[in-house]
Motif scaffolding. Structure first.
Motif, PDB file in Angstrom:
ATOM      1  N   VAL A  52       0.805  -1.130  -0.133  1.00 17.32           N
ATOM      2  CA  VAL A  52      -0.025   0.000   0.008  1.00 17.32           C
ATOM      3  C   VAL A  52       0.719   1.272  -0.203  1.00 17.32           C
ATOM      4  N   THR A  53       2.125   1.075   0.559  1.00 13.89           N
ATOM      5  CA  THR A  53       2.907   2.338   0.555  1.00 13.89           C
ATOM      6  C   THR A  53       3.328   2.628  -0.914  1.00 13.89           C
ATOM      7  N   ASN A  54       3.774   1.619  -1.763  1.00 10.39           N
ATOM      8  CA  ASN A  54       4.088   1.865  -2.878  1.00 10.39           C
ATOM      9  C   ASN A  54       2.875   2.255  -4.033  1.00 10.39           C
ATOM     10  N   ALA A  55       1.697   1.602  -3.426  1.00 11.40           N
ATOM     11  CA  ALA A  55       0.295   1.753  -4.333  1.00 11.40           C
ATOM     12  C   ALA A  55       0.008   3.209  -4.324  1.00 11.40           C
ATOM     13  N   TRP A  56       0.242   3.769  -3.152  1.00  8.72           N
ATOM     14  CA  TRP A  56      -0.331   5.298  -3.224  1.00  8.72           C
ATOM     15  C   TRP A  56       0.293   6.125  -4.141  1.00  8.72           C
ATOM     16  N   PRO A  57       1.655   6.353  -4.056  1.00  9.12           N
ATOM     17  CA  PRO A  57       2.290   7.225  -5.086  1.00  9.12           C
ATOM     18  C   PRO A  57       1.912   6.860  -6.556  1.00  9.12           C
ATOM     19  N   ARG A  58       1.661   5.337  -6.840  1.00  9.09           N
ATOM     20  CA  ARG A  58       1.410   5.117  -8.147  1.00  9.09           C
ATOM     21  C   ARG A  58      -0.134   5.072  -8.381  1.00  9.09           C
ATOM     22  N   LYS A  59      -0.722   5.601  -7.592  1.00  8.77           N
ATOM     23  CA  LYS A  59      -2.300   6.006  -7.999  1.00  8.77           C
ATOM     24  C   LYS A  59      -2.984   4.697  -8.235  1.00  8.77           C
ATOM     25  N   GLN A  60      -2.545   3.577  -7.320  1.00  7.63           N
ATOM     26  CA  GLN A  60      -3.272   2.475  -7.346  1.00  7.63           C
ATOM     27  C   GLN A  60      -4.201   2.309  -6.178  1.00  7.63           C
ATOM     28  N   PHE A  61      -5.197   3.184  -6.191  1.00  5.00           N
ATOM     29  CA  PHE A  61      -6.130   3.232  -5.137  1.00  5.00           C
ATOM     30  C   PHE A  61      -6.828   2.174  -4.709  1.00  5.00           C
ATOM     31  N   ILE A  62      -7.204   1.411  -5.744  1.00  6.63           N
ATOM     32  CA  ILE A  62      -8.098   0.135  -5.665  1.00  6.63           C
ATOM     33  C   ILE A  62      -7.034  -0.648  -5.012  1.00  6.63           C
ATOM     34  N   LEU A  63      -6.021  -0.962  -5.255  1.00  5.87           N
ATOM     35  CA  LEU A  63      -4.987  -1.830  -4.582  1.00  5.87           C
ATOM     36  C   LEU A  63      -4.821  -1.564  -2.998  1.00  5.87           C
ATOM     37  N   ALA A  64      -4.791  -0.214  -2.794  1.00  7.79           N
ATOM     38  CA  ALA A  64      -4.656   0.206  -1.441  1.00  7.79           C
ATOM     39  C   ALA A  64      -5.810   0.045  -0.646  1.00  7.79           C
ATOM     40  N   PHE A  65      -6.966   0.246  -1.214  1.00  5.73           N
ATOM     41  CA  PHE A  65      -8.135   0.112  -0.635  1.00  5.73           C
ATOM     42  C   PHE A  65      -8.586  -1.511  -0.258  1.00  5.73           C
ATOM     43  N   ASN A  66      -8.191  -2.314  -1.211  1.00  4.45           N
ATOM     44  CA  ASN A  66      -8.276  -3.873  -1.194  1.00  4.45           C
ATOM     45  C   ASN A  66      -7.416  -4.280  -0.001  1.00  4.45           C
ATOM     46  N   ASN A  67      -6.469  -3.580   0.279  1.00  4.53           N
ATOM     47  CA  ASN A  67      -5.467  -4.065   1.203  1.00  4.53           C
ATOM     48  C   ASN A  67      -5.366  -3.216   2.603  1.00  4.53           C
ATOM     49  N   ASN A  68      -6.719  -2.560   2.665  1.00  4.83           N
ATOM     50  CA  ASN A  68      -6.938  -2.072   4.032  1.00  4.83           C
ATOM     51  C   ASN A  68      -6.211  -0.688   4.502  1.00  4.83           C
ATOM     52  N   PHE A 126       1.769  -3.831 -10.848  1.00  7.57           N
ATOM     53  CA  PHE A 126       1.150  -4.199 -11.916  1.00  7.57           C
ATOM     54  C   PHE A 126      -0.376  -3.718 -12.177  1.00  7.57           C
ATOM     55  N   ASN A 127      -0.808  -2.993 -13.186  1.00 11.44           N
ATOM     56  CA  ASN A 127      -1.827  -2.644 -13.456  1.00 11.44           C
ATOM     57  C   ASN A 127      -2.355  -3.247 -14.867  1.00 11.44           C
ATOM     58  N   PHE A 128      -3.491  -3.407 -14.928  1.00  9.61           N
ATOM     59  CA  PHE A 128      -4.279  -4.035 -16.201  1.00  9.61           C
ATOM     60  C   PHE A 128      -5.633  -3.137 -16.455  1.00  9.61           C
ATOM     61  N   TYR A 129      -5.814  -2.771 -17.890  1.00  8.06           N
ATOM     62  CA  TYR A 129      -7.201  -2.281 -18.289  1.00  8.06           C
ATOM     63  C   TYR A 129      -7.506  -2.713 -19.430  1.00  8.06           C
ATOM     64  N   ALA A 130      -8.968  -2.886 -19.797  1.00  4.47           N
ATOM     65  CA  ALA A 130      -9.447  -3.633 -20.974  1.00  4.47           C
ATOM     66  C   ALA A 130     -10.728  -2.643 -21.173  1.00  4.47           C
ATOM     67  N   ASN A 131     -11.102  -2.343 -22.358  1.00  4.76           N
ATOM     68  CA  ASN A 131     -12.585  -1.918 -22.588  1.00  4.76           C
ATOM     69  C   ASN A 131     -12.734  -2.262 -23.915  1.00  4.76           C
ATOM     70  N   ALA A 184      -1.492  -2.266 -20.234  1.00  4.87           N
ATOM     71  CA  ALA A 184      -0.890  -2.917 -18.740  1.00  4.87           C
ATOM     72  C   ALA A 184       0.243  -2.009 -18.683  1.00  4.87           C
ATOM     73  N   THR A 185       0.564  -2.213 -17.183  1.00  2.00           N
ATOM     74  CA  THR A 185       1.654  -1.228 -16.816  1.00  2.00           C
ATOM     75  C   THR A 185       2.507  -1.940 -15.614  1.00  2.00           C
ATOM     76  N   TRP A 186       3.831  -1.790 -15.806  1.00  2.00           N
ATOM     77  CA  TRP A 186       4.743  -2.529 -14.951  1.00  2.00           C
ATOM     78  C   TRP A 186       5.383  -1.485 -14.017  1.00  2.00           C
ATOM     79  N   PHE A 187       5.337  -1.421 -12.824  1.00  4.03           N
ATOM     80  CA  PHE A 187       6.266  -0.627 -11.767  1.00  4.03           C
ATOM     81  C   PHE A 187       7.502  -1.397 -11.513  1.00  4.03           C
ATOM     82  N   LEU A 188       8.448  -1.175 -12.235  1.00  2.00           N
ATOM     83  CA  LEU A 188       9.661  -1.840 -12.092  1.00  2.00           C
ATOM     84  C   LEU A 188      10.618  -1.153 -11.319  1.00  2.00           C
ATOM     85  N   PRO A 189      11.720  -1.636 -10.626  1.00  2.76           N
ATOM     86  CA  PRO A 189      12.232  -0.665  -9.483  1.00  2.76           C
ATOM     87  C   PRO A 189      12.927   0.372  -9.913  1.00  2.76           C
ATOM     88  N   LYS A 190      13.144   0.601 -11.307  1.00  6.06           N
ATOM     89  CA  LYS A 190      13.643   1.935 -11.637  1.00  6.06           C
ATOM     90  C   LYS A 190      13.024   2.582 -12.774  1.00  6.06           C
TER      91      LYS A 190
END
Length: 849
Positions: free
Chosen positions: A445-461, A563-568, A588-594
């Protein structure tokens, strides 16, 4: 005492005198030798100094009684004084005190004269003058005379004289004479002769006391041999604490011979070992550790050998010695302590591989302590380049440490880092160790927040996400968007108005949404004489200039760690001139170390005009063409190379085709470098990036016309822009939020004069008059830019309103767009997050970011 010795005292007085001499005279020698031999056989590690042995409390008083019985007052007083001096703790018995008192104050009746004994005999005399010259001297007179002499006088006789006396004693076969000559031989350092006489005396003894005297004499011989061997060894070594190989060899050869000689007699062997041990500890106390080591080695004294090595600073040798003898608890502990010390020392010296080796050696002899397990793990984890095998060692060590210290976050983090590429193993570790599961969740969740992964952060409380707004409830949404594009006169102008409603929700970690759009599309009419369809238009245009139709669309979004995934998918405008087809995107998006890496595969309508977005009919409504679809891929890579600095690059390629539209290809490139001002401007800003950009857009063909074969979309040879940009976003999870972006640059444009009817054959007679017509060539330079404002506001716990407005311009081009939306979601919420800004949807932004 007199009763115990009565048989012995029945002999002649001369016998008693000889025994007194051989008993009383060497007492200091016996005590001295025995004192140097009898030493403490254990040595504490604190290196306590050895205490000297106390003298015996009960001395031998045989000689004293002899002088008393013989009425030798002077000699009796001298002997008593000597005994008191040498035995200060001795309490003189009452009978002796009374006898001495009587002797010193004799009554008148006791008038027997004391016999006169010569005190200075000639060294070479063989016979002793008698008190009666008329009598012939006795055979043992020389021995009697020797007995009457002092210890120093006896030690001073010549070798020949001693040899004659030895032969005489051998012929007489008397215990007392052999004892006399044995002690004389010791004083003269004639050890073989001393051993000979004491051995003969031992065979001739008749009482327990005589036996004891003979044994003490033999022990004195052995002690003298030991002292002589030790003195010779030390003197050869120079007496300075150093010894070369020859001195050690000389000393050790003689001492080894003594040990071998005594090996058949347990008591004699014990005496030799005790004497050597005393000498060894004496050298140790003198800090002559190399000499002590040699003696301890002869004795195979493990304790002394280890202490001597350690005292010389030979730490490694001492440790190897301890490890070789680790069958005992003491040496096992010393070996383990050394290896533990080496493990720490090597680690502090950054010799991690050696630290690992020491840790493994320590582990082989005893169970590692918690700190030692941890240190083994740290050393192994830092020496992975030397051996990949160390990774397994580190994992095992950290796992054992974490079992003992389940709250050790440093160890848990280290274990996570080692397994970061093995999701299955990480999952197993999370199941085994609650702390790892918690750290993983926090890290996620610490990494998810600055990556704008708010769904992931919410799902992990994550508390910030859960307090901001509910994500897992059903959502109802309604909105309106509009855009207006103006270009060349007529069909180059295009307006779109869309109203929509939708619902969405969460299934496990997937967010979904479906929507129904109602679209209104309007295009300008071609002016009289302009090129349209298969020719030039007349004064009255009878073609279609607008459509109203429906569209169905659905989308899903999924976020996992890094990792993010989106389809429409969309199916729009069922009744348009060209048959509708399914379009959409997969991103798809990958948040690699660098690096952050995003990619999108797309199949989308080219939304530049009515012709490219839906297709159209000619003026007679007989022929339709258009509906250009772009099939392609986009890639974005971004990297934060310094604090607050970032660089990004975007690549996009597409193949374009439509009904009765020539095929085309496009290539788009853009590079950005930016700096984040937010940390130095305001805490209310999530980021404020400013920087520079450079972009390129190019098409294989210019198909921007509105005639058969053209698609009616902007397709220059190239459009190059260079400029600056600014993008600002306020903080997440507040009641309101807005995003403001703008750019301004210099653009260089070139549009080639491609054919107006690229699909027609120049030999077709029907188009002989138009087959060679071409689009106007255009080359221009000017400013280009855009500005966009987005915002959202939480009206209440369930209602949020959002909107945007934007303006863009370029050479001979302008556009305007705006939108408004209202959302309803049950559940509590106090703020908003930027993933729900209207234009942040991957459907519009192009990437799952």
């Amino acid at each position: 005492m007199s009763q115990l010795l009565s048989p012995y005292w029945q002999r002649s007085k001369i016998n008693v005198a000889i025994i007194a001499a051989c008993v009383a005279t060497p007492l200091s020698t016996i005590v001295s030798i025995n004192a140097s031999a009898q030493v403490t056989t254990t040595y504490k590690e604190q290196q306590e100094k050895l205490q000297p042995l106390a003298r015996l409390d009960k001395p031998d008083v045989t000689g004293l009684w002899y002088h008393i019985n013989e009425k030798q007052t002077v000699l009796a007083n001298q002997e008593l004084g000597r005994l008191k001096y040498e035995f200060p703790n001795w309490v003189v018995p009452d009978d002796i005190q009374q006898a001495i008192k009587t002797l010193n104050a004799p009554s008148a009746a006791q008038s027997t004269p004391e016999p006169v004994i010569a005190t200075q005999p000639a060294p070479d005399e063989v016979s002793l003058p008698t008190q009666e010259p008329s009598k012939e001297p006795s055979k043992d007179a020389p021995l009697r005379r020797l007995a009457s002499q002092s210890q120093s006088q006896r030690a001073g006789i010549t070798q020949n004289h001693f040899n004659r006396l030895s032969r005489l004693a051998d012929s007489l076969e008397r215990y007392d004479y052999h004892m006399l000559l044995g002690w004389t031989a010791i004083d003269k350092s004639l050890l073989p002769e001393a051993k000979h006489h004491f051995a003969r005396a031992d065979r001739l003894h008749t009482t327990v006391i005589e036996k004891k005297g003979a044994v003490e004499g033999l022990q004195a011989v052995i002690n003298s041999r030991i002292e002589l061997a030790l003195k010779e060894g030390i003197s050869i070594g120079g007496g300075d604490g150093s010894s070369d190989g020859s001195s050690d060899g000389t000393r050790n050869t003689k001492l080894l011979a003594l040990l071998q000689e005594a090996s058949t007699d347990a008591s004699q062997l014990a005496q030799v070992k005790a004497a050597l041990s005393g000498a060894a500890w004496e050298q140790y106390d003198k800090e002559q550790y190399d000499k002590a080591l040699n003696l301890f080695t002869l004795l195979d004294d493990s304790e002394g050998m280890w202490l001597s090595l350690h005292a010389q600073g030979l730490t490694t040798e001492a440790a190897e010695f301890a490890c070789d003898r680790a069958d005992s608890q003491v040496f096992l502990t010393r070996c383990a302590d050394f290896l533990a010390t080496e493990q720490v020392r090597y680690y502090e010296e950054s010799a991690f591989a050696k630290s690992v080796e020491a840790g493994l050696s320590l582990k082989s002899i005893r169970r590692l302590r918690v700190g030692e397990q941890a240190l083994l793990g740290w050393a192994a984890s830092k020496s992975l380049d030397a051996s990949q095998h160390h990774a397994d060692i580190a994992k095992a060590a950290f796992s054992e440490t974490l079992k003992a210290q389940p709250d050790n976050q440093d160890i848990a983090n280290a274990l996570i880092n080692l397994e970061e590429d093995n999701s299955a193993q990480l999952k197993q570790l999370a199941n085994e160790f609650p702390l790892i599961a918690l750290i993983q969740q926090r890290k996620l969740v610490t990494n998810a927040w600055p990556r704008k992964q708010f769904i992931l952060a919410f799902n992990n409380n994550d508390s910030r996400a859960t307090e901001a707004q509910t994500k897992d409830a059903y959502t109802a949404v309604a909105g309106l968007t509009t855009r207006s594009r103006s270009g060349q006169e007529g069909l180059g102008n295009f307006d779109e108005l869309i109203s929509y409603v939708g619902v969405g929700g969460m299934v496990a970690d997937w967010r979904w949404q479906v929507a129904l759009d109602y679209k209104q599309l309007y295009s300008g009419k071609p002016a009289e004489g302009s090129w349209f369809a298969n020719g030039e238009t007349t004064s009255s245009f009878l073609g279609i200039s607008g459509f109203e139709d429906k569209e169905m669309r659905a989308e899903v979004e999924y976020q996992q760690e890094a990792f993010n995934f989106y389809a429409n998918a969309e199916y729009s405008l069922f009744d348009q001139p060209e048959n509708a087809t399914l379009t959409g995107q997969i991103s798809a998006t990958w948040f690699l170390p660098k690096v952050t890496l995003a990619t999108t595969l797309f199949r989308l309508p080219k939304q530049d005009s009515l012709l490219s977005q839906t297709g159209t009919l000619n003026s007679e409504h007989t022929d339709s063409w258009g509906y250009v679809l772009a099939d392609g891929v986009s890639v974005l890579a971004a990297h934060s190379f310094r604090p607050q600095w970032s660089i990004a690059g975007t690549f996009s390629w597409a193949k374009l085709s439509g009904e009765r539209v020539d095929e085309n290809q496009s290539l788009s490139l853009r590079a950005d470098i930016g700096y984040d001002l937010a940390p130095i401007v305001s805490e209310r800003l999530d980021y404020w990036r400013v920087g520079h950009f450079a972009s390129y857009l190019g098409y294989e063909k210019n198909l921007s016309g509105f005639t058969y074969g053209n698609g009616g979309y902007f397709s220059p040879d190239y459009l190059v822009s260079i400029g600056g940009y600014s993008e600002l976003l306020t903080m997440e999870a507040h009641r309101w939020q807005f995003k403001l972006s703008a750019s301004l640059g210099l653009s260089i444009l070139q549009e080639s004069d491609d054919l107006r009817f690229p699909l027609l054959s120049t030999t077709d007679p029907s188009y002989a008059d138009v087959g060679d017509k071409r689009l106007p060539y255009n080359s221009s330079t000017g400013l280009s830019g855009n500005a966009m404002f987005e915002g959202q506001y939480r009206l209440s716990e369930q209602w949020i309103v959002a909107g945007y407005i934007g303006k863009a311009f370029a050479v001979e081009y302008q556009s305007f767009e705006a939108g408004v939306q209202i959302r309803w979601r049950p559940g509590k919420g106090i703020g908003v997050t930027s993933d729900e800004l209207m234009r942040s949807s991957p459907r519009l932004s192009g990437f799952a970011l």
